[in-house]
Write a protein that holds these residues in place. Structure first.
Motif, PDB file in Angstrom:
ATOM      1  N   ASN A 180      -2.802   6.936 -10.917  1.00 12.75           N
ATOM      2  CA  ASN A 180      -3.292   7.339  -9.369  1.00 12.75           C
ATOM      3  C   ASN A 180      -3.491   6.251  -8.510  1.00 12.75           C
ATOM      4  N   ARG A 181      -2.704   4.827  -8.839  1.00  8.64           N
ATOM      5  CA  ARG A 181      -2.718   3.557  -8.088  1.00  8.64           C
ATOM      6  C   ARG A 181      -2.426   4.039  -6.528  1.00  8.64           C
ATOM      7  N   ASP A 182      -3.198   3.427  -5.482  1.00 11.54           N
ATOM      8  CA  ASP A 182      -2.769   3.499  -4.076  1.00 11.54           C
ATOM      9  C   ASP A 182      -2.006   2.395  -3.604  1.00 11.54           C
ATOM     10  N   TYR A 183      -1.417   1.827  -4.537  1.00  7.47           N
ATOM     11  CA  TYR A 183      -0.451   0.702  -4.001  1.00  7.47           C
ATOM     12  C   TYR A 183       0.558   0.471  -5.064  1.00  7.47           C
ATOM     13  N   ALA A 225       0.911  -1.014   0.116  1.00  7.82           N
ATOM     14  CA  ALA A 225       0.007  -0.155  -0.140  1.00  7.82           C
ATOM     15  C   ALA A 225       0.884   1.318  -0.071  1.00  7.82           C
ATOM     16  N   ARG A 226       0.470   2.190  -0.603  1.00  2.90           N
ATOM     17  CA  ARG A 226       1.221   3.476  -0.913  1.00  2.90           C
ATOM     18  C   ARG A 226       0.735   4.418   0.357  1.00  2.90           C
ATOM     19  N   ALA A 227       1.400   5.442   0.609  1.00  2.63           N
ATOM     20  CA  ALA A 227       1.411   6.471   1.741  1.00  2.63           C
ATOM     21  C   ALA A 227      -0.138   6.894   1.398  1.00  2.63           C
ATOM     22  N   ALA A 228      -0.732   7.471   2.512  1.00  2.00           N
ATOM     23  CA  ALA A 228      -1.843   8.334   2.493  1.00  2.00           C
ATOM     24  C   ALA A 228      -1.636   9.394   1.667  1.00  2.00           C
TER      25      ALA A 228
END
Length: 407
Positions: free
Chosen positions: A260-263, A65-68
């Protein structure tokens, strides 16, 4: 003049000026030694890095998971949804991911590991039994936790080699002993094979592995995951497995723009591709450095041979007056140049190979490339012919009367 006589005159001239000959050879020696050593270092780096990539796990894909959003490391516009057990379950569905062999959800946190008077802060990793092949973790002593341990949330632990050494003594095998993780007792059932530093900030020897359910119930709670380790069925299907992972997580996280993937996915294939590109650039840089050294050495040969021609002008005039043809004069000076460069090349090869035996830190060692040795010797001879050609040609074109007139 015969070839033997030309060779004899050339050797005699070189021996008569030993110091000059040695200084002339020095540039080629350094250049050839640099070629051998730098290519050996590049080859050794490639082998070393390949071992590190293999240590990440064959055919494994790690979902992180990427950072918030709004924090360092987040993608622009990313919704920053965390990874969940439901994401791992979706990846385990053979209908949606037929090229995925296994899925290992992972949680991890820092804990204080203690045994008797010894204590230290390490990382405890909770996952399923598939985590061992997924991260290429090999149990050297004892056993890995199994599905029964996972189902019953048994407080059992497999220690990294460094953790076992720090808690129970170097080389110890504390199977059946107890370690306290943040005060909670866990029974040691296995010791991992030592791997050493596996990447920036990561050393698997300082980890403690335990069943996912035990770590969640004791430390992290039954919430989000830190990562998901996915295994492709084979190397040939790894790209297909990555595409399936992207498709499933994108759909679950409502992502329509790949930017824009959050991972993010990290796979051994991706790392190998990046490192291959980096090593290629590195190799070109090393070749450029070695090439400059050889160029300087070649220019040195030209300079010294021109000085030699100037100093021996009267000798050349006498020999031509006595009937020596221009080819004999050309041959002598050309042979002198080739002897200097070839001998320097052999000495440089010896020094370069010898330097590869110097021990380097971290288990890294230089590995000689046989082709580089052959090329280095051929290039050194070519340098003698190329850079010695002009001085030799100049000497052969001197007119006897003008040469004898000079003091």
């Amino acid at each position: 003049m015969s070839s033997v006589e030309i060779l004899r005159f050339a050797v005699r001239a070189l021996v008569a000026n030993r110091l000059r000959s040695l200084l002339t050879m020095l540039g080629i020696i350094i250049g050839i030694a640099a070629v051998i050593l730098l290519t050996a270092l590049g080859n050794g780096a490639a082998v070393f890095i390949q071992k590190q990539i293999t240590g990440l796990g064959a055919n494994s894909i790690t979902v992180i998971a990427r950072a918030a959003s709004g924090t360092a490391g987040a993608s622009a516009g990313a919704a920053a949804r965390p990874l969940t057990p439901a994401d791992a379950a979706a990846l385990s569905d053979p209908q949606g991911a037929p090229d995925v062999a296994y899925v290992a959800p992972v949680v991890q946190t820092s804990v204080t590991v203690a045994s008797g008077p010894n204590s230290e802060t390490d990382t405890v990793i909770g996952s399923t039994p598939d985590y061992f092949p997924g991260s290429n973790q090999v149990v050297a002593s004892g056993r890995a936790y199994d599905q029964a341990d996972l189902t019953s949330a048994r407080p059992v632990a497999v220690l990294g080699r460094t953790v076992a050494d720090d808690m129970f003594g170097v080389g110890s095998v504390p199977l059946g002993r107890t370690v306290n993780l943040n005060g909670s007792p866990f029974q040691v059932i296995g010791i991992l094979q030592a791997k050493g530093q596996g990447g920036p900030g990561a050393n698997p020897d300082t980890n403690v592995l335990a069943p996912l359910s035990a770590v969640q119930s004791t430390f992290t709670g039954f919430g989000n995951l830190n990562q998901i380790v996915v295994g492709a069925r084979s190397t040939d299907t790894q790209n297909a497995a990555e595409s399936e992972v992207y498709s499933i997580i994108d759909r679950r996280h409502g992502i329509t723009n790949p930017n824009n993937r959050d991972y993010q996915l990290i796979s051994s294939a991706q790392i190998a591709q990046v490192l291959d590109s980096t090593l290629s650039t590195f190799s070109l840089l090393l070749a450029g450095i070695a090439g400059i050294s050889l160029l300087v050495g070649g220019i040195g040969i030209t300079n010294i041979m021109l000085v030699s021609v100037t100093e021996r002008t009267r000798e050349i005039g006498i020999r031509k007056a006595l009937g020596a043809p221009p080819s004999a004069i050309l041959g002598q000076f050309l042979v002198e140049s080739v002897i200097l460069s070839a001998l320097a090349g052999l000495i440089g090869v010896g020094i370069g190979i010898g330097a590869t035996f110097i021990p380097l830190p971290g288990g890294f060692r230089a590995i000689v490339v046989p082709a580089a040795v052959v090329i280095a010797v051929v290039v050194s001879i070519a340098i003698g012919v190329f850079f010695g050609g002009y001085p030799a040609s100049r000497a052969s074109r001197l007119r006897p009367i003008e040469a004898l007139r000079r003091e």
